[in-house]
Design a protein around this motif. Structure first.
Motif, PDB file in Angstrom:
ATOM      1  N   MET A   1       0.851  -1.194   0.000  1.00 54.15           N
ATOM      2  CA  MET A   1       0.000   0.000   0.000  1.00 54.15           C
ATOM      3  C   MET A   1       0.884   1.241   0.000  1.00 54.15           C
ATOM      4  N   SER A   2       0.610   2.171  -0.906  1.00 52.50           N
ATOM      5  CA  SER A   2       1.433   3.366  -1.019  1.00 52.50           C
ATOM      6  C   SER A   2       1.126   4.350   0.093  1.00 52.50           C
ATOM      7  N   VAL A   3       1.992   5.359   0.214  1.00 49.44           N
ATOM      8  CA  VAL A   3       1.773   6.408   1.203  1.00 49.44           C
ATOM      9  C   VAL A   3       0.440   7.099   0.967  1.00 49.44           C
ATOM     10  N   PRO A  65      -1.384  26.210   8.282  1.00 49.07           N
ATOM     11  CA  PRO A  65      -2.063  24.991   8.777  1.00 49.07           C
ATOM     12  C   PRO A  65      -1.772  23.765   7.915  1.00 49.07           C
ATOM     13  N   ASP A  66      -1.805  23.918   6.589  1.00 48.71           N
ATOM     14  CA  ASP A  66      -1.540  22.776   5.713  1.00 48.71           C
ATOM     15  C   ASP A  66      -0.089  22.332   5.809  1.00 48.71           C
ATOM     16  N   PHE A  67       0.825  23.287   5.881  1.00 48.18           N
ATOM     17  CA  PHE A  67       2.240  22.954   6.011  1.00 48.18           C
ATOM     18  C   PHE A  67       2.499  22.202   7.315  1.00 48.18           C
ATOM     19  N   ASN A  68       1.897  22.667   8.409  1.00 49.17           N
ATOM     20  CA  ASN A  68       2.088  22.017   9.708  1.00 49.17           C
ATOM     21  C   ASN A  68       1.517  20.604   9.712  1.00 49.17           C
ATOM     22  N   GLU A  72       3.778  17.322  10.401  1.00 48.28           N
ATOM     23  CA  GLU A  72       3.421  16.431  11.504  1.00 48.28           C
ATOM     24  C   GLU A  72       3.294  14.986  11.024  1.00 48.28           C
ATOM     25  N   TRP A  73       2.768  14.811   9.840  1.00 49.43           N
ATOM     26  CA  TRP A  73       2.587  13.458   9.322  1.00 49.43           C
ATOM     27  C   TRP A  73       3.884  12.865   8.786  1.00 49.43           C
ATOM     28  N   GLY A  74       4.708  13.704   8.161  1.00 50.37           N
ATOM     29  CA  GLY A  74       5.965  13.223   7.593  1.00 50.37           C
ATOM     30  C   GLY A  74       6.208  13.808   6.217  1.00 50.37           C
ATOM     31  N   THR A  77       8.708  11.799   3.736  1.00 47.95           N
ATOM     32  CA  THR A  77       8.117  10.578   3.194  1.00 47.95           C
ATOM     33  C   THR A  77       7.087  10.903   2.128  1.00 47.95           C
ATOM     34  N   LEU A  78       6.248  11.893   2.404  1.00 43.85           N
ATOM     35  CA  LEU A  78       5.224  12.283   1.442  1.00 43.85           C
ATOM     36  C   LEU A  78       5.856  12.847   0.172  1.00 43.85           C
ATOM     37  N   ALA A  79       6.881  13.696   0.328  1.00 43.14           N
ATOM     38  CA  ALA A  79       7.549  14.275  -0.840  1.00 43.14           C
ATOM     39  C   ALA A  79       8.148  13.182  -1.716  1.00 43.14           C
ATOM     40  N   ASN A  80       8.776  12.181  -1.093  1.00 40.44           N
ATOM     41  CA  ASN A  80       9.367  11.086  -1.861  1.00 40.44           C
ATOM     42  C   ASN A  80       8.296  10.277  -2.580  1.00 40.44           C
ATOM     43  N   GLU A  81       7.160  10.050  -1.925  1.00 38.23           N
ATOM     44  CA  GLU A  81       6.081   9.287  -2.556  1.00 38.23           C
ATOM     45  C   GLU A  81       5.476  10.054  -3.732  1.00 38.23           C
ATOM     46  N   LEU A  82       5.279  11.346  -3.561  1.00 36.62           N
ATOM     47  CA  LEU A  82       4.750  12.156  -4.651  1.00 36.62           C
ATOM     48  C   LEU A  82       5.715  12.178  -5.826  1.00 36.62           C
TER      49      LEU A  82
END
Length: 235
Positions: A1-3, A65-68, A72-74, A77-82
């Motif tokens: 399952m992907s990020v 708010p979106d940046f935070n 908080e989530w990571g 990891t999200l940048a690498n998945e995108l």
């Protein structure tokens, strides 16, 4: 399952999770992924009959708010998945890059929640993802899972850190784990361990450095890397 899949699942099912408090106006990874695909389609430019080049660095400016939430989530990891998803999308569209795909998040105090700005540019890197079967440049190549990377510069750093030329999301890999040196016009390629925690293995042997031969296997952490002396032979 992907990020991205895990993210959406956590939003739907979690009650006490990080994203349980998100509202309908919060940006979600699927929104960012869709924005990247729209942007690459808009900016991809044919340079020859068989080659269409697209920008490889994408920078999101986000509200506080979106940046935070993403931090908080990571964020890494999200940048690498995108970036990985966009590379795969580019391959399906026969787009090519001049360097590895990178996604960057930045905070913008002037933006409202749910809004973002997306910029892009082409940045030459030490590696170029192989995104088409008509890749014109012939040089040494690494194969990591489903991805292939042309070694276009004299030095290529591989590790878990976002500043590496090739980023691998593997907890057994150090932030700057190993270096690939290309010399003698590509005729000599040397893999060097960068004082990593878990070491580097070539053909199963724990080594500090090794001259690579066509078809050699390098193992770092749980990741297997195949080395090919010529990219053209692999098409």
């Amino acid at each position: 399952m992907s990020v991205l899949d895990r993210f959406e699942k956590s939003v739907e099912g979690a009650v006490n999770g990080v994203f349980a408090k998100f509202g309908s106006k919060d940006l979600k990874p699927v929104d960012l992924s869709s924005a990247l695909e729209r942007e690459i389609d808009k900016e991809a430019m044919p340079v020859t009959r068989d080659r269409t080049v697209a920008p490889n660095e994408y920078r999101f400016k986000l509200s506080t708010p979106d940046f935070n939430n993403i931090v908080e989530w990571g964020a890494e990891t999200l940048a690498n998945e995108l970036a990985d998803n966009l590379t795969q999308y580019a391959k399906s569209q026969n787009y090519a890059f001049v360097g590895p795909v990178v996604v960057i998040f930045e905070e913008d105090l002037e933006l409202s929640k749910g809004d973002y700005r997306l910029s892009r540019e082409s940045v030459q890197g030490n590696t170029v993802p192989v995104t088409t079967d008509a890749q014109t440049e012939d040089c040494p190549m690494l194969e990591i899972g489903e991805h292939q990377y042309l070694l276009t510069e004299e030095k290529t750093i591989i590790g878990r850190g976002s500043d590496c030329d090739i980023v691998i999301d593997d907890p057994g890999i150090s932030r700057r784990h190993m270096e690939i040196d290309v010399t003698d016009n590509g005729n000599t390629v040397i893999a060097r361990d960068l004082n990593s925690t878990n070491g580097m293995y070539v053909e199963g042997h724990h080594v500090e450095a090794a001259t690579l031969l066509d078809g050699n296997t390098i193992t770092i952490g749980r990741t297997r890397i195949l080395y090919w002396a010529s990219s053209q032979e692999q098409e």
